[in-house]
Design a protein around this motif. Structure first.
Motif, short mmCIF file in Angstrom:
data_model
loop_
_atom_site.label_atom_id
_atom_site.label_comp_id
_atom_site.label_asym_id
_atom_site.label_seq_id
_atom_site.Cartn_x
_atom_site.Cartn_y
_atom_site.Cartn_z
N GLY A 39 76.62 -17.56 -38.85
CA GLY A 39 75.71 -18.44 -38.12
C GLY A 39 74.27 -18.06 -38.32
N CYS A 45 73.87 -14.41 -33.25
CA CYS A 45 74.66 -15.52 -32.72
C CYS A 45 76.10 -15.18 -32.36
CB CYS A 45 74.65 -16.68 -33.71
SG CYS A 45 75.67 -16.42 -35.17
N GLY A 46 76.66 -14.15 -32.93
CA GLY A 46 78.03 -13.75 -32.58
C GLY A 46 79.12 -14.58 -33.24
N ALA A 47 78.77 -15.54 -34.10
CA ALA A 47 79.80 -16.37 -34.75
C ALA A 47 80.68 -15.52 -35.67
CB ALA A 47 79.14 -17.49 -35.55
S1 FES Z 1 76.31 -14.32 -38.18
FE1 FES Z 1 75.18 -14.46 -36.34
S2 FES Z 1 75.60 -12.54 -35.44
FE2 FES Z 1 76.56 -12.40 -37.33
#
Ligand code: FES
Ligand code: FES
Lengths: 155, 465
Positions: A39, A45-47
């Motif tokens: 992301g 973003c944590g994605a």
């Molecule tokens: S791609 Fe967004 S935190 Fe890893």
């Protein structure tokens, strides 16, 4: 090139990747595990969330070389279609995901939380999801879903 | 396409989905009903689950960036980084010589280098002129994304820079140099007149004036823009894309590549968030050309920074309100001027301008109204479609204005609104008779549910539960 041997979702895997390769790219490109998403590529973003040796990790921030000899769990390892993890089931019932792009990361964060704390408070849940951005659904339905699971489990 | 994972769960998930969504055939004849204006749809209050929820939860939903095609190359686009300039020199030789780089293209390689949903004012890759810092100036296809990114650094471009036009109010002035000279900076205008505002203001007890501004907003879909182009042996182009409006996109791709629409197939899969930001083409013609040049499939996925400076954003609007009211707070006349910052290209500005202008009076009955809107070019990231097309900006304007007036008049803000809201049969700003109007009921219902303190009239604030 860097040689990496690790366990992914319970299976032994090997890869040879350029040294700058992140864990995320190795999972997606070398192992064809596309559940973890890119992301932002900078840890915002944590994605790309996965679990490495029981710890939540932004796989875009970890180099592939760093997971040599370690154990990685991705969303693909959590369940199968006919044997869903309770989080996946309740997320489905509550409509906690719309476009779904944040889903794999959010679900792994929720799993990690419930593994640590079977009865989390709303602030605990918010805290656990603080590294996962969702732009469609928002967090209310995710929090509701995680509370529901916790309640069902503790009954 | 090699997309399935080793575990085979995708196949299982698909079967499950089929089983879940299978519903018995609807017996014929289907009952056909005429419109029943006040009948509530039976869908309200029903609980349902999304058909794609299962694959979402399993991480098996495939977005464009999850696709890999054998032999595929990765494309990256070099961004100008200067807001307004003439390109004086382009040297791609060092990038082309890099091992792993398969092709480099610039603006001169695009057959028809202009597109747009209404005005065709946007180049695919800037050629000769740069209009905003996010303009693409060259594109590379390489065997890995990393090599493509490294190659961008080796492309040398020289610019003759100009003073950029950044302030929309400056842009509005006749003496300001044209962003797209010889075209004027004002590229869209709308005027709505109703009743007689001079008379309305003359009869007013008080006249309030206020100015409001909103900022540029990016959609930030969690999934960045992505597309994948492949030509087949018969000279047909297939593009997998995050594009929301595929038919319109197909026309733009056909135009820019100079091939008939019938030779282009666009496949749009699940989109990881759109919000209006994926309504027009971005990289598609670039990868189409790169794929043609290299004879290999080419994929391009935006970086997160590109999402901010190379895709559309929400229009900032400068809103000037002038409103005449009676002592009781009834609006007699309103004059509004809107200036929309369009950024470097038109995109969906005309739609946004129209909606903002029609809606800027708010859900209020105003007999005497003049609303005028302009959209101007500036050397900034282009603005385009985003949820509401101009409606949220003007809502912020007219509701803030309403609160200020209510406070100054010592009237409860809810009461002030109730005295002005549209009713059944009211005429809209464009003099359309409105039906099924429930603004009053909605406001009262909302006030009741969130505990607005109607007793506290004149305080200009709600009681928090
Ligand atoms: S791609 Fe967004 S935190 Fe890893
Ligand atoms: S559901 Fe789209 S980002 Fe969370």
């Amino acid at each position: 090139m860097v040689r990496v041997s690790l366990t992914v979702n319970g299976e032994k895997r090997d890869a040879e990747v350029p040294p700058e390769t992140t864990l995320l790219r190795m999972l997606r490109e070398a192992f064809n595990l596309t559940g973890a998403k890119l992301g932002c590529d900078v840890g915002d973003c944590g994605a790309c969330t996965v679990i490495v040796d029981g710890k939540l990790v932004n796989s875009c921030l970890m180099l592939a070389g760093q997971v040599d000899g370690r154990d990685v769990l991705t969303i693909e390892g959590l369940a199968t279609a006919d044997n869903l993890h309770p989080i996946q089931k309740v997320f489905e019932e509550k409509g906690s995901l719309q476009c779904g792009f944040c889903g794999p990361g959010v679900i792994l964060s929720a799993k990690w939380l419930l593994d640590q704390n079977p009865d989390p408070s709303v602030p605990d849940i918010r805290d656990a999801l603080s590294g996962n951005l969702c732009r469609c659904t928002g967090y209310t339905k995710m929090i509701e879903a995680i509370q529901t699971i916790a309640r069902e489990r503790t009954v | 396409m090699e997309t399935t994972t080793k575990t085979g769960t995708l196949v299982e998930a698909e079967e499950l989905l089929r089983a879940r969504t299978h519903s018995p055939l609807v017996p014929l004849p289907i009952e056909v009903r005429g419109p029943e204006p006040n009948r509530q749809t039976p869908a309200v209050g029903q609980r349902t689950t999304r058909p794609d929820a299962r694959t979402h939860g399993l991480g098996q939903t495939k977005y464009i960036d999850d696709f890999y095609v054998p032999g595929m190359l990765y494309a990256k686009i070099k961004r100008a980084g200067v807001a307004s300039a003439r390109i004086t020199k382009v040297d791609t030789s060092e990038a082309e010589a890099m091992p792993g780089v398969v092709a480099v293209i610039t603006g001169k390689d695009i057959p028809v280098n202009s597109f747009g949903p209404s005005l065709k004012d946007q180049p695919v890759l800037a050629h000769e002129r740069v209009f905003h810092a996010g303009d693409g100036v060259a594109a590379v296809a390489a065997v890995t994304e990393q090599i493509a990114a490294d190659a961008l650094e080796k492309i040398k471009i020289e610019y003759e820079e100009f003073a950029p036009v950044l302030d929309p109010l400056e842009s509005l002035k006749l003496e300001t140099p044209g962003v797209h000279a010889p075209s004027a900076n004002i590229y869209g205008h709308k005027l709505i007149k109703k009743g007689d505002i001079e008379k309305g203001f003359a009869e007013s007890y008080r006249i309030f004036e206020a100015s409001f501004r909103t900022q540029m907003v990016e959609h930030v879909p969690l999934e960045p823009h992505s597309s994948l182009a492949q030509w087949d042996a018969n000279g047909r182009l297939t593009i997998h894309s995050t594009l929301g409006r595929i038919t319109l996109g197909r026309a733009d791709i056909a135009r820019t590549l100079g091939i008939p629409m019938s030779r282009i197939r666009i496949i749009a899969t699940v989109v990881g968030g759109n919000f209006g930001g994926k309504n027009e083409i971005t990289t598609e013609p670039v990868i189409g050309m790169l794929a043609k040049k290299t004879g290999r499939p080419v994929k391009c996925t935006f970086t997160r920074p590109e999402e901010f400076y190379a895709s559309t954003t929400r229009h900032p609007i400068i809103m000037d309100y002038k409103t005449g009211v009676t002592k009781e707070g009834k609006i007699l006349a309103r004059k509004v001027r809107l200036v929309l910052d369009g950024g470097a290209y038109c995109s969906w500005s005309e739609t946004t301008l129209g909606k903002a202008c029609i809606l800027c009076a708010g859900p209020y009955e105003i007999e005497n109204l003049v609303a005028e809107a302009f959209v101007v070019y500036t050397n900034k990231t282009m603005t385009g479609a985003m949820r509401g097309f101009g409606a949220p900006q003007v809502c912020f304007g007219y509701e803030s204005h309403m609160d200020d007036m209510a406070k100054a008049l010592g009237i409860d803000p809810l009461e002030m609104r109730l005295r002005n809201v549209l009713k059944e049969g009211s005429l809209s700003p464009t003099s359309q008779a409105l039906h099924s109007v429930v603004v009053k009921e909605s406001l009262l219902q909302a006030a009741k549910r969130f505990g607005w303190n109607v007793q506290g009239a004149g305080q200009g604030q709600g009681a928090l539960p």
